[in-house]
Enzyme design. Structure first.
Site, PDB file in Angstrom:
ATOM      1  N   ASP A 124     -35.340 -12.754  14.486  1.00  0.00           N
ATOM      2  CA  ASP A 124     -36.762 -13.055  14.366  1.00  0.00           C
ATOM      3  C   ASP A 124     -37.130 -14.126  15.397  1.00  0.00           C
ATOM      4  O   ASP A 124     -36.398 -15.093  15.586  1.00  0.00           O
ATOM      5  CB  ASP A 124     -37.094 -13.538  12.948  1.00  0.00           C
ATOM      6  CG  ASP A 124     -38.579 -13.498  12.659  1.00  0.00           C
ATOM      7  OD1 ASP A 124     -39.004 -12.654  11.854  1.00  0.00           O
ATOM      8  OD2 ASP A 124     -39.335 -14.303  13.251  1.00  0.00           O
ATOM      9  N   HIS A 148     -40.020  -3.565   8.059  1.00  0.00           N
ATOM     10  CA  HIS A 148     -38.902  -4.421   8.454  1.00  0.00           C
ATOM     11  C   HIS A 148     -38.389  -5.184   7.245  1.00  0.00           C
ATOM     12  O   HIS A 148     -39.158  -5.572   6.366  1.00  0.00           O
ATOM     13  CB  HIS A 148     -39.301  -5.385   9.578  1.00  0.00           C
ATOM     14  CG  HIS A 148     -40.568  -6.135   9.319  1.00  0.00           C
ATOM     15  ND1 HIS A 148     -41.815  -5.560   9.479  1.00  0.00           N
ATOM     16  CD2 HIS A 148     -40.784  -7.394   8.889  1.00  0.00           C
ATOM     17  CE1 HIS A 148     -42.751  -6.443   9.165  1.00  0.00           C
ATOM     18  NE2 HIS A 148     -42.152  -7.565   8.787  1.00  0.00           N
TER      19      HIS A 148
END
Ligand code: AMP
Ligand code: ZN
Length: 111
Positions: free
Chosen positions: A29, A97
């Site tokens: 991320d 996700h």
């Protein structure tokens, strides 16, 4: 397709890959919310959890999350696997996700 995660999967936008198989792709991320924060996405564009219909893909997503936990060294210390869905779920990117969060003690509050 202008979807940011589709573009990451195609390699058009750089990412730090953690894991990949035929059905899934996992990458770091960009704004980590914990010491370990990796995203697992299906390679196929699926907007959110409501559109996840395929059993084998769902299984592949969870297997990928397990593999991410192993590769990031948090399998034993523990982690959280989270999917945000829709506006109230604070889903920002409209490509399904799964967040894998860990590497430290996480806030025990869920919301
Ligand atoms: P969500 O709020 O569940 O939709 O989470 C979207 C996540 O995608 C956030 O944690 C963002 O930091 C992350 N993100 C957005 N753009 C990128 C990018 N280019 N590379 C990696 N992660 C990203
Ligand atoms: Zn997409």
């Amino acid at each position: 397709m202008n979807c940011i995660f589709c573009r990451i999967i195609r390699g058009e936008i750089p990412s730090t890959k953690v894991y990949e198989d035929d059905l899934t792709f996992a990458f770091e991320d960009i704004e980590p919310q914990a010491k370990v924060h990796t995203l697992v996405v299906p390679k196929e564009h699926i907007e959110n959890l409501n559109d996840m219909k395929d059993q084998s893909l769902w299984f592949a997503m969870l297997k990928a999350a397990q593999e991410v936990a192993k590769r990031k060294g948090i399998e034993k210390s523990g982690y959280r696997a989270v999917i945000n869905c829709g506006p109230d779920g604070t889903q920002i990117v409209p490509h399904l996700h799964l967040h894998v969060l860990g590497g430290e003690l996480l806030d025990s509050q869920m919301g």
